[in-house]
Design an enzyme around this catalytic site. Structure first.
Site, short mmCIF file in Angstrom:
data_model
loop_
_atom_site.label_atom_id
_atom_site.label_comp_id
_atom_site.label_asym_id
_atom_site.label_seq_id
_atom_site.Cartn_x
_atom_site.Cartn_y
_atom_site.Cartn_z
N GLN A 26 16.63 -11.51 -56.52
CA GLN A 26 15.57 -12.20 -55.77
C GLN A 26 15.62 -11.79 -54.30
OE1 GLN A 26 16.78 -16.14 -58.09
NE2 GLN A 26 15.25 -16.62 -56.55
N GLU A 34 19.37 -15.27 -56.14
CA GLU A 34 19.05 -15.26 -54.71
C GLU A 34 20.20 -14.62 -53.94
OE1 GLU A 34 17.65 -18.97 -52.97
OE2 GLU A 34 18.05 -18.24 -50.95
N ARG A 38 19.16 -29.13 -47.90
CA ARG A 38 17.93 -29.52 -48.60
C ARG A 38 18.13 -30.85 -49.34
NH1 ARG A 38 12.77 -27.57 -49.91
NH2 ARG A 38 13.05 -25.65 -48.76
N ARG A 64 16.45 -23.74 -58.80
CA ARG A 64 15.14 -24.42 -58.70
C ARG A 64 15.25 -25.85 -58.16
NH1 ARG A 64 10.99 -23.25 -63.63
NH2 ARG A 64 9.07 -23.28 -62.46
N PHE A 71 16.91 -26.44 -55.30
CA PHE A 71 17.83 -26.10 -54.21
C PHE A 71 18.44 -27.35 -53.56
CE2 PHE A 71 18.90 -23.80 -50.17
CZ PHE A 71 19.40 -22.62 -50.69
N GLU A 83 8.97 -24.79 -57.49
CA GLU A 83 10.08 -25.71 -57.72
C GLU A 83 9.69 -27.17 -57.97
OE1 GLU A 83 11.79 -24.13 -54.00
OE2 GLU A 83 13.72 -24.31 -55.01
N1 MTE Z 1 9.33 -19.17 -62.79
C1 MTE Z 1 9.78 -18.21 -63.64
N2 MTE Z 1 9.06 -17.91 -64.72
N3 MTE Z 1 10.98 -17.57 -63.41
C2 MTE Z 1 11.76 -17.87 -62.33
O1 MTE Z 1 12.82 -17.28 -62.14
N4 MTE Z 1 12.02 -19.28 -60.30
C3 MTE Z 1 11.67 -20.56 -59.68
C4 MTE Z 1 10.16 -20.72 -59.59
N5 MTE Z 1 9.56 -20.44 -60.85
C5 MTE Z 1 11.31 -18.89 -61.42
C6 MTE Z 1 10.05 -19.50 -61.70
C7 MTE Z 1 12.24 -20.71 -58.35
S1 MTE Z 1 13.84 -21.22 -58.20
C8 MTE Z 1 11.50 -20.49 -57.22
S2 MTE Z 1 12.14 -20.77 -55.68
C9 MTE Z 1 10.10 -20.02 -57.29
O2 MTE Z 1 9.68 -19.81 -58.63
C10 MTE Z 1 9.99 -18.72 -56.52
O3 MTE Z 1 8.70 -18.21 -56.56
P1 MTE Z 1 7.58 -18.68 -55.51
O4 MTE Z 1 8.26 -18.77 -54.20
O5 MTE Z 1 6.54 -17.64 -55.60
O6 MTE Z 1 7.12 -20.03 -56.00
N1 HPA Z 2 15.35 -22.87 -50.32
C1 HPA Z 2 15.69 -21.91 -51.18
N2 HPA Z 2 16.47 -20.92 -50.87
C2 HPA Z 2 16.97 -20.88 -49.64
C3 HPA Z 2 16.66 -21.85 -48.71
C4 HPA Z 2 15.80 -22.89 -49.05
O1 HPA Z 2 15.48 -23.80 -48.28
N3 HPA Z 2 17.33 -21.54 -47.58
C5 HPA Z 2 18.01 -20.41 -47.85
N4 HPA Z 2 17.80 -20.01 -49.09
MO1 MOS Z 3 14.55 -20.95 -55.80
S1 MOS Z 3 16.22 -22.13 -56.11
O1 MOS Z 3 14.52 -21.34 -54.10
O2 MOS Z 3 15.26 -19.42 -55.92
#
Ligand code: MTE
Ligand code: HPA
Ligand code: MOS
Length: 760
Positions: A200, A235, A313, A345, A347, A716
């Site tokens: 990521q 991440e 968070r 997800r 966090f 999330e």
């Molecule tokens: N959806 C799928 N299918 N696969 C993933 O790994 N990660 C989640 C969410 N949805 C994830 C997912 C997490 S932890 C985050 S932070 C967000 O997607 C990241 O994408 P975005 O910032 O575009 O929402």
């Molecule tokens: N959310 C998710 N990932 C992160 C953050 C946060 O606020 N800060 C650093 N990594």
């Molecule tokens: Mo999502 S836990 O911020 O990768």
């Protein structure tokens, strides 16, 4: 379902490929001749000095090329992102079971596997701590204690009609991305390295590899096509495997591949942070919450990883969707001998929200009212101040809550459930409401920046690169939509390129639900610049006036809204001949946000996402098993730019939350060894355990926000609706045995339900 005004069902070119098995993940990249395979030799004791280690025999096995120890690292043996407290390979001590000690590089996996069994290691055991409260008592912290304060809780408790105290536990969660951790690296010219990584955070891999190899970041190129899921697990922790592949490739000058098997991944990688927490809640006569105190003990594992940020968070979300004028929230990140826990997800948000929900539930039961009565009376309103100083604007909390209340016809539903529970001796139903309020932006303000690179080719087709990583959340289709809209052309003309650190540098990880907002705005910015140069060419070429408004509609030029019968393709070709710039780099940094850690006050989030879920569950009082009858949600997605993707995120997030709260049970023994180390011992939701009915409604809202195309972050927040399932099941247990001593300890597995049904 309300149909959002910008209804769009574009799914992009990715999904047919997924279904047909044609998408390319790290392990699908065709291997180059001479590829070396890497196996990790990891610790079998959770805390010990390495007394001796002998791998001379292992190195003699046919096919084994070299065994790498910490001594073979040319740069720094350090991979810690926030705190430099984690070696790539253990030096003289190990701190958790599964910690990498040696890397075996071999011509094939079998030889590497054989070598694992020939390594002789002796340990001198040290004290093993797995419990965060024990670690705290011994002063073992990964980062300094944090405290958020508003008002004066200690003083106000004295005037509260009701004051209750309690304790809660939430367990960890295994990410279980379909694609395990992995990377493939090969040496390139000028002492450089190229890494294909399932990460990521491409820049995190680049930075970590450069540090460990002792070279500059411009000597490391990281490329990511897509992930088979990340969920936060990639991440930070993907950097480990990217760096291992880079190290071996760099030293042996051969391509090197390191892809974990499922049980290796489960054993070696960190998970969602478990939390143990204490709460104290004070209410007045009218059930207004006047004061709240909470202390969190986060189980961070053996190294800081992202735990200090996750802890923060948790504090930001410790009052969930409620206004509480007096709050003292304290958070400790505790160092234990478990694999370093990490982003997952939500966090840390979900862990904080569980505690306030438990506190409200506890108070409601003691006072003898429904929890929803307390929830409803304390929902956030515009102009409320959160414990960290941000003032609530464009609040949707009540709208979502009331919507679900009304649609569910709560008084009738309550009657039905009560009647059912009277009629059925060994089946009981319970329900719960779960409101959410989730802050969007990285809490670390610096990370809220993104870049994009857009090229228009001479045939009119477009290539878009961003710093964001597609991991299943639908980033790429949304980026294509943003570019198509900004340029006025069809989505079929646009290709989303891989994420590559030489095309887009200094990427923030794809995380915090902010990837789409940040990178989408950067794409928009790049497209605007292309429009500026392209449109000024058109004005000159067609001898238009400076003030004329140029747009493309379905790839046809319009001037002042009048169609001109000249196509995008034609004009792009001409623009190129006339030496017009058709490429641009876009940049975005979220405006309005700030946070002062010395005061623990500021405006860290660009906006909040709201919603409410109602869950009804039925338990089997002979077996302790349960079913979820339905989940009904009203969710604030702003103006969805892609309904299909957003529904996918809502459903996936909800079910992942339900898994965390009900069945996914991570078990380490007292020696810090993972017992739930395979899919036979770790249960995740399947088709039989999902709710029988999921009913999502998008909140109908005209409120302004900073989201890309006003389509709010959706990655999330829905996970936290799963918390409602915990309380629905718990309420069903209490319907059977009102004296049950069942504690606030998640997940609420069938075993815990059964014991709860029959304890006193
Ligand atoms: N959806 C799928 N299918 N696969 C993933 O790994 N990660 C989640 C969410 N949805 C994830 C997912 C997490 S932890 C985050 S932070 C967000 O997607 C990241 O994408 P975005 O910032 O575009 O929402
Ligand atoms: N959310 C998710 N990932 C992160 C953050 C946060 O606020 N800060 C650093 N990594
Ligand atoms: Mo999502 S836990 O911020 O990768």
């Amino acid at each position: 379902m309300n149909t959002p005004s910008q209804h769009n069902n574009f799914i992009g070119p990715e999904y047919p490929n997924h279904v047909k098995g044609r998408s390319i993940y790290v392990d699908d990249i065709p291997v180059m001749e001479g590829t070396v395979y890497i196996k990790i030799f990891d610790a079998t004791i959770a805390h010990a000095k390495i007394a001796s280690i002998d791998y001379s025999e292992a190195e003699q096995i046919e096919g084994v090329i070299k065994i790498f120890s910490a001594k073979d690292i040319p740069g720094e043996n350090q991979i810690g992102g926030i705190v430099p407290d984690e070696p790539l390979l253990a030096d003289d001590e190990v701190h958790y079971c599964g910690q990498p000690i040696l890397l075996i590089a071999a011509e094939n996996e079998d030889a590497a596997e054989d070598a694992l069994h020939k390594i002789k290691i002796e340990y001198e055991p040290l004290e093993i701590i797995t419990n965060p409260r024990v670690a705290f008592a011994k002063g073992k912290l990964l980062s300094p204690t944090r405290k958020f304060v508003i008002g004066n809780s200690a003083e106000v408790f004295k005037n509260c009609k009701y004051v209750f105290e309690g304790t809660t536990e939430t367990n960890g969660q295994e990410h279980l991305y379909l694609e395990t951790q992995g990377a493939y690296a090969y040496p390139t010219e000028f002492n450089s390295i190229k890494i294909f990584s399932s990460t990521q955070g491409p820049t995190a891999v680049q930075r970590t590899a450069a540090r460990v190899l002792g070279i500059n970041m411009n000597n490391v190129e990281v490329d990511v096509t897509r992930l088979g899921g990340g969920f936060g697990g990639k991440e930070d922790q993907a950097s480990t495997y990217g760096t291992m592949a880079a190290l071996v490739a760099f030293i042996l000058k051969r391509p090197a591949k390191c892809v974990l098997h499922r049980m290796e991944d489960m054993r070696m990688t960190g998970k969602r942070n478990p939390y143990s927490s204490d709460f104290k809640i004070g209410l007045d006569d009218n059930l207004k919450i006047l004061a709240y105190e909470v202390t969190f003990y986060q189980n961070g594992g053996a190294a800081a990883d992202l735990s200090p940020a996750i802890l923060e968070r948790t504090l930001f979300h410790c009052t969930n969707s409620y206004f509480i004028p007096n709050v003292t929230a304290t958070a400790n990140s505790c160092k234990t001998n478990l694999p370093p826990n990490t982003a997952f997800r939500g966090f840390g948000g979900p862990q904080g929200m569980f505690v306030i929900e438990a506190a409200i539930d506890f108070a409601a039961k003691k006072i003898g009212v429904e929890p929803y009565t307390i929830q409803q009376k304390n929902l956030l309103q515009n102009k409320n101040e959160l414990p960290y100083g941000q003032i609530i604007e464009n609040c949707e909390a009540e709208k979502c809550y009331n919507n679900v209340m009304q649609k569910a016809n709560i008084s009738q539903l309550k009657n039905e459930i009560e009647n059912f529970n009277i009629k059925n001796k060994f089946k009981k139903k319970g329900f719960a409401f779960m409101p959410i309020c989730f802050g969007i932006s990285f809490t670390h303000t610096t990370l809220n920046q993104a870049r994009a690179l857009v090229h228009v080719y001479t045939d009119g087709s477009v290539g878009v690169s961003t710093g964001g990583v597609e991991m299943g959340q639908g980033l790429n289709p949304k980026m294509i939509q943003v570019a198509a809209k900004a340029l006025g052309i069809s989505t079929s003309k646009i290709k989303l390129e891989t994420t590559n650190t030489t095309r887009v540098a200094n990427t923030s990880p794809s995380a915090a639900s902010s990837t789409t907002d940040l990178n989408g705005h950067a794409v928009q910015h790049a497209c605007q610049q292309i429009n500026t140069s392209f449109h000024s060419f058109i004005k000159k070429d067609l001898q238009l006036n400076e003030e004329d408004i140029i747009e493309f509609k379905n790839e046809i030029l319009t001037v002042n809204n009048q169609s001109k019968n000249i196509s995008w393709n034609e004009l792009i070709a001409k623009a190129y001949l006339a030496r017009t710039n058709l490429s641009a780099k876009g940049f975005y940094a979220t405006p309005t946000i700030n946070f002062d850690k010395t005061k623990e006050k500021g405006h860290p989030f660009s906006y909040h996402v709201y919603g409410t879920a109602l869950t009804v569950a039925t338990i089997d009082c002979l077996r302790g098993t349960y079913e979820i009858d339905f989940v009904k949600v009203c969710h604030d997605v702003g103006t969805s730019m892609n309904e299909k993707i957003d529904i996918g995120q809502l459903e996936g997030g909800l079910v992942q939350g339900i898994g965390w709260m009900t069945m996914e049970e991570i078990v380490y023994n007292e020696q810090g060894k993972l017992l739930s180390n395979a899919l036979s011992t770790y249960k995740i939701p399947d088709i039989y355990s999902v709710p029988k009915k999921i009913d999502f409604e998008f909140l109908d809202t005209q409120n302004d926000n900073l989201a890309i195309l006003k389509s709010k972050a959706v990655g999330e927040p829905p996970l936290m609706y799963g918390i409602g399932t915990y309380f629905a099941i718990r309420n069903a247990v209490l319907a059977f045995n009102s004296k049950s001593a069942i504690t606030y300890n998640a997940p609420i597995t069938p075993e815990k339900v059964l014991m709860g049904l029959y304890n006193k």
